[in-house]
Write a protein that holds these residues in place. Structure first.
Motif, short mmCIF file in Angstrom:
data_model
loop_
_atom_site.label_atom_id
_atom_site.label_comp_id
_atom_site.label_asym_id
_atom_site.label_seq_id
_atom_site.Cartn_x
_atom_site.Cartn_y
_atom_site.Cartn_z
N THR A 190 0.69 -0.95 0.03
CA THR A 190 -0.14 0.31 -0.21
C THR A 190 0.86 0.97 -0.13
OG1 THR A 190 -1.37 -1.49 1.11
CG2 THR A 190 -1.80 1.39 1.39
N VAL A 191 2.26 1.45 0.78
CA VAL A 191 2.56 2.26 0.90
C VAL A 191 3.24 2.85 -0.65
CG1 VAL A 191 4.87 3.05 1.77
CG2 VAL A 191 3.30 2.05 3.71
N ALA A 192 3.37 1.71 -1.64
CA ALA A 192 4.12 1.83 -2.65
C ALA A 192 3.64 2.48 -3.64
CB ALA A 192 4.60 0.62 -2.84
N TYR A 193 1.78 2.06 -4.05
CA TYR A 193 0.74 2.23 -4.71
C TYR A 193 0.72 4.16 -4.40
CZ TYR A 193 0.50 -2.62 -5.17
OH TYR A 193 0.07 -3.75 -5.23
N VAL A 194 0.73 4.12 -2.67
CA VAL A 194 -0.12 4.92 -2.78
C VAL A 194 1.33 6.36 -2.67
CG1 VAL A 194 -0.55 7.10 -0.68
CG2 VAL A 194 -1.75 4.68 -0.98
N THR A 195 2.66 5.73 -2.75
CA THR A 195 3.61 7.21 -2.84
C THR A 195 3.81 6.73 -4.40
OG1 THR A 195 5.12 5.89 -1.30
CG2 THR A 195 6.13 6.58 -2.94
N GLY A 200 0.52 10.73 -9.35
CA GLY A 200 -0.59 11.55 -10.66
C GLY A 200 -1.64 9.97 -10.61
N LEU A 201 -2.93 10.18 -11.07
CA LEU A 201 -4.08 9.10 -11.59
C LEU A 201 -3.08 8.45 -12.96
CD1 LEU A 201 -7.17 10.54 -10.83
CD2 LEU A 201 -6.02 8.66 -9.60
N ARG A 202 -2.27 9.78 -13.51
CA ARG A 202 -2.68 9.11 -15.35
C ARG A 202 -1.35 8.31 -14.92
NH1 ARG A 202 -2.24 13.78 -19.09
NH2 ARG A 202 -3.31 11.59 -20.13
N TRP A 219 -4.69 1.72 -18.92
CA TRP A 219 -4.79 0.96 -17.90
C TRP A 219 -4.54 -0.18 -16.76
CZ3 TRP A 219 -2.73 -4.37 -16.65
CH2 TRP A 219 -2.00 -4.99 -17.97
N LEU A 220 -3.07 -0.06 -16.79
CA LEU A 220 -2.63 -0.19 -15.44
C LEU A 220 -2.36 1.21 -14.50
CD1 LEU A 220 -0.18 -2.59 -15.09
CD2 LEU A 220 1.65 -1.90 -15.82
N ASN A 221 -2.31 2.05 -14.69
CA ASN A 221 -2.21 2.65 -14.57
C ASN A 221 -3.20 3.16 -13.67
OD1 ASN A 221 0.60 4.22 -15.30
ND2 ASN A 221 -0.60 5.28 -17.34
N SER A 222 -4.60 2.64 -14.23
CA SER A 222 -6.03 2.59 -13.38
C SER A 222 -5.73 1.67 -12.42
CB SER A 222 -7.28 3.02 -14.08
OG SER A 222 -6.97 3.11 -14.48
N TYR A 223 -5.04 0.15 -12.50
CA TYR A 223 -5.25 -0.16 -11.55
C TYR A 223 -3.79 -0.16 -10.64
CZ TYR A 223 -2.12 -4.26 -9.76
OH TYR A 223 -2.46 -5.91 -8.88
N TRP A 224 -2.82 0.51 -11.00
CA TRP A 224 -2.34 0.83 -9.39
C TRP A 224 -2.93 1.80 -8.31
CZ3 TRP A 224 0.71 -3.23 -9.66
CH2 TRP A 224 1.91 -3.00 -10.84
N SER A 225 -3.79 2.24 -9.09
CA SER A 225 -4.36 3.84 -8.26
C SER A 225 -5.74 2.42 -7.28
CB SER A 225 -5.13 4.82 -9.42
OG SER A 225 -4.20 5.68 -10.21
N ALA A 226 -6.11 1.14 -8.17
CA ALA A 226 -6.92 0.72 -7.61
C ALA A 226 -6.17 -0.50 -6.13
CB ALA A 226 -8.14 -0.06 -9.14
N MET A 227 -5.95 0.06 -6.34
CA MET A 227 -4.62 -1.14 -6.48
C MET A 227 -4.00 -0.10 -4.25
SD MET A 227 -4.22 -4.49 -6.15
CE MET A 227 -6.18 -4.39 -6.71
N ALA A 228 -4.44 1.02 -4.16
CA ALA A 228 -4.12 1.45 -3.18
C ALA A 228 -5.45 1.93 -2.57
CB ALA A 228 -3.78 3.24 -4.24
N CYS A 240 -5.84 -12.73 -1.56
CA CYS A 240 -5.35 -13.96 -2.63
C CYS A 240 -5.53 -13.14 -4.34
CB CYS A 240 -5.54 -14.49 -2.41
SG CYS A 240 -5.39 -15.78 -1.19
N ALA A 241 -6.49 -12.33 -4.41
CA ALA A 241 -6.83 -11.49 -5.79
C ALA A 241 -5.82 -10.34 -5.45
CB ALA A 241 -8.64 -11.02 -5.80
N VAL A 242 -5.46 -9.68 -4.73
CA VAL A 242 -4.99 -8.74 -5.23
C VAL A 242 -3.16 -9.68 -5.37
CG1 VAL A 242 -3.37 -6.69 -3.83
CG2 VAL A 242 -5.55 -6.86 -3.27
N VAL A 243 -3.52 -9.40 -4.51
CA VAL A 243 -1.52 -10.78 -5.28
C VAL A 243 -1.65 -11.30 -6.56
CG1 VAL A 243 0.38 -12.56 -4.49
CG2 VAL A 243 -0.87 -10.95 -2.46
N ALA A 244 -2.39 -12.02 -6.96
CA ALA A 244 -2.40 -12.75 -8.35
C ALA A 244 -2.82 -11.33 -9.21
CB ALA A 244 -3.56 -13.74 -8.00
N ALA A 245 -3.74 -10.69 -8.88
CA ALA A 245 -3.73 -9.42 -10.06
C ALA A 245 -2.21 -8.45 -10.14
CB ALA A 245 -5.70 -8.09 -9.60
#
Length: 101
Positions: free
Chosen positions: A18-23, A29-31, A39-48, A75-80
């Motif tokens: 979470t610290v890595a995602y939020v950092t 930013g969101l982009r 799609w990958l940028n959106s994914y990292w934002s969702a993981m936060a 498990c879904a977070v780690v697999a994704a």
């Protein structure tokens, strides 16, 4: 007792992620980075949001009805995360280099 320890360790690791995602979110930013697909940028934002939620659900008491949902979400977070890193071509190469230095 053993399940509680494993869940506590998993929660801690999810919080590190979470610290890595939020950092990354604050830095880019969101982009996100310009080199990665949208799609990958959106994914990292969702993981936060999803990673700390999974950690919170996992850290509930052993008798809690929310812990199984936390386990499923973790498990879904780690697999994704592994799938996203593999599709981007960065994750597996980096992990192999770290292990076999």
């Amino acid at each position: 007792m053993g399940v509680t320890v494993v869940c506590a360790i998993a929660s801690g690791l999810l919080l590190v992620g979470t610290v890595a995602y939020v950092t990354g979110l604050f830095r880019h930013g969101l982009r996100g980075c310009g080199r990665t697909p949208g799609w990958l940028n959106s994914y990292w934002s969702a993981m936060a949001v999803l990673a700390p939620l999974a950690a919170a659900l996992l850290s509930q008491g052993q008798a809690s009805r929310y812990r199984p949902r936390g386990t499923d979400l973790a498990c879904a977070v780690v697999a994704a995360d592994l799938a996203a890193r593999a599709s981007n071509g960065q994750g597996l190469k980096r992990v192999v280099r770290m292990i076999f230095r």
